[in-house]
Structures are given as structure tokens and as C-alpha cells.
Write a protein that holds these residues in place. Structure first.
Motif, PDB file in Angstrom:
ATOM      1  N   GLU A  46      72.078  45.942  34.698  1.00 37.87           N
ATOM      2  CA  GLU A  46      70.847  45.332  34.194  1.00 37.87           C
ATOM      3  C   GLU A  46      69.784  45.165  35.263  1.00 37.87           C
ATOM      4  O   GLU A  46      68.601  45.017  34.949  1.00 37.87           O
ATOM      5  N   VAL A 203      61.866  47.360  28.898  1.00 40.64           N
ATOM      6  CA  VAL A 203      62.089  47.516  27.460  1.00 40.64           C
ATOM      7  C   VAL A 203      61.007  48.410  26.854  1.00 40.64           C
ATOM      8  O   VAL A 203      61.269  49.197  25.939  1.00 40.64           O
ATOM      9  N   THR A 237      58.909  40.045  21.859  1.00 39.67           N
ATOM     10  CA  THR A 237      59.660  39.930  23.108  1.00 39.67           C
ATOM     11  C   THR A 237      59.022  38.937  24.082  1.00 39.67           C
ATOM     12  O   THR A 237      57.823  38.657  24.035  1.00 39.67           O
ATOM     13  N   ARG A 258      63.164  41.443  28.438  1.00 45.44           N
ATOM     14  CA  ARG A 258      63.665  40.847  27.194  1.00 45.44           C
ATOM     15  C   ARG A 258      62.495  40.392  26.324  1.00 45.44           C
ATOM     16  O   ARG A 258      61.393  40.288  26.772  1.00 45.44           O
TER      17      ARG A 258
END
Length: 258
Positions: A46, A203, A237, A258
Motif C-alpha cells: 500500500e 486511486v 473519496t 482513499r
């Protein structure tokens, strides 16, 4: 992992380096397996926002391992080999994160295919891309024809492939294949180039890569529907809200993916 590849995480960059310099990083079955495992490892990390693919030694990658191809004894074995090695390009194309190819020396044959499968190419100014397939009675594989045709006009792609052309990095840059050239440190150039990825919302990059890589796969109606669904998701988000807040506060946003 074994010593056929090395993995190093530097900030938000995950470096995946082919480590078969004695064979100019030619793609053996074992090297392909380790590269696919390495890509999975960096994809699942991540903290990594961008993957950099490079080669140890004198060249990025000299293409397919001739010794591995000489061991092929039947059509069924040939089909299995081609499908297996091509799965490496498919993984690069389908992975959620941006992949940058850092090219020095030669990216020849399948090595050029791998570079074109990446989202961006950074190259030393004296690097070369070799399309040597027709010299050994083959067409390009690992998706090269598709990837090259997306970057250059069809007549240029046909000429290069059928003439087994060696393309200089300067010519590749002029044709829009290479994003940046450097006469200095390839590491420094990659580090400078990837800042916008490392500092940006990963993202968003995930969906941009998906939409561009699949732009010809759907009808216009299906494309707009997919785009609208993705935008609806992104509007909810944290990163979108952080970007808007940073805009009004006149500061740099701090994206968290996120």
C-alpha cells in the motif's frame, strides 16, 4: 524471491530490477516467474504508488532467452511458452499502479515489448530499442504490435517491424514513445519524473490507467457509463474532499489513497 530480480522500495516508488546481467536480462521462464511475483508484491504494498522496471548490467533487456526457445520441441510446448511469457506484459498492463520503464543500453525484442507495456518510458539518450523479430522469422510478441500501434502511425509501425529497425532513444522520444531522455543519472531522472505520481491520488491514477488502456474495448455509451460510475465513486473519496479543501485553503493536498 531469488537473485534473478531485486526489489527496493524508495519512498512511494517500488523498484523491480531484472538481475541477469550475464545474459543481458534475457527472459527465461525463471526470470518471468520472479518478475510476476515481484509485480504482485509491489502491487499489494500500500505504500507503493508507482513501480519502476529496470535492468541490471549493460542493458535493460535483450529479449527472449534463445536457450529457452531452443528447448521447445513441439507446437504445444511453443504455445505454452508464448502464452506464459506474454502473461508478463498482460500483468504490467492490468496492474492497478502506474509502471515506469527505466531504459539503458538495449531494450531488444521482448525487452521492447515490456517497455511498451509500461505506462511511461524514461531512457538514457544513448539507449536503443531493437525490433529484431523478422530477422529470426517471427512477429513481435508480448503485445508489442498493439502497444506500438497505439503510439505511432500504422505505416511507421509496419516499417519498423518489417525492417527489424533499431530505434534510437532520440527517435523514440520524437515519436512520443519515450516520455523523457537523460544524459545523466537514470535514477535521478526517474525520481524527478515520478514526483507527480508519488504526490498524487493513486486511486485516481488507477482509474485513469484503466480507462485509457481499455478505451477501445467498449461502445461510446458503455464508455460514458463506466466513466460516470467511476466519477461518482471518486466524488465520495477522502482524496477528493482533501483536494477541494486544499484548493480553498490555497495549500498542497495530502492524498491518502482513499
Amino acid at each position: 524471491m531469488n537473485d534473478l530480480v531485486s526489489i527496493h522500495v524508495d519512498g512511494h516508488k517500488g523498484w523491480l530490477t531484472m538481475n541477469r546481467p550475464d545474459k543481458l536480462n534475457a527472459l527465461s521462464r525463471e526470470l518471468v516467474a520472479e518478475m510476476k511475483n515481484g509485480l504482485d508484491q509491489l502491487s499489494e504494498n500500500e505504500n507503493v504508488k508507482v513501480i519502476v522496471l529496470s535492468g541490471e548490467g549493460k542493458s535493460f533487456c535483450a529479449g527472449g532467452d534463445i536457450a529457452s526457445m531452443n528447448d521447445i520441441a513441439s507446437s504445444s510446448e511453443a504455445a505454452k511458452w508464448v502464452e506464459y511469457v506474454s502473461s508478463l506484459s498482460r500483468k504490467i498492463l492490468e496492474i492497478d499502479k502506474y509502471v515506469v520503464a527505466a531504459i539503458h543500453g538495449y531494450a531488444a525484442g521482448a525487452g521492447f515489448s515490456l517497455a511498451l507495456a509500461c505506462d511511461f518510458i524514461i531512457a538514457k539518450k544513448d539507449a536503443k530499442f531493437a525490433l529484431s523479430f523478422s530477422n529470426i522469422g517471427l512477429i513481435p510478441d508480448l503485445g508489442l504490435i498493439r502497444s506500438l500501434s497505439e503510439r505511432v502511425p500504422s505505416p511507421i509501425a509496419k516499417e519498423w517491424i518489417s525492417s527489424s529497425k533499431i530505434v534510437t532513444a532520440v527517435e523514440a522520444h520524437e515519436q512520443g514513445i519515450v516520455n523523457r531522455l537523460t544524459e545523466g543519472s537514470l535514477y535521478d531522472e526517474v525520481t524527478d519524473f515520478t514526483k507527480f505520481i508519488e504526490e498524487g491520488p493513486n486511486v485516481v491514477n488507477k482509474y485513469v490507467k484503466f480507462l485509457i488502456n481499455h478505451i477501445d474495448d467498449a461502445s461510446l455509451d458503455n464508455y460514458f457509463m463506466t466513466e460516470n460510475i467511476i466519477q461518482t465513486t471518486l466524488l465520495q473519496t477522502y482524496d477528493h474532499k482533501e483536494g477541494v479543501q486544499a484548493f480553498f485553503e490555497k495549500r498542497k493536498p495530502h492524498f491518502q489513497g482513499r
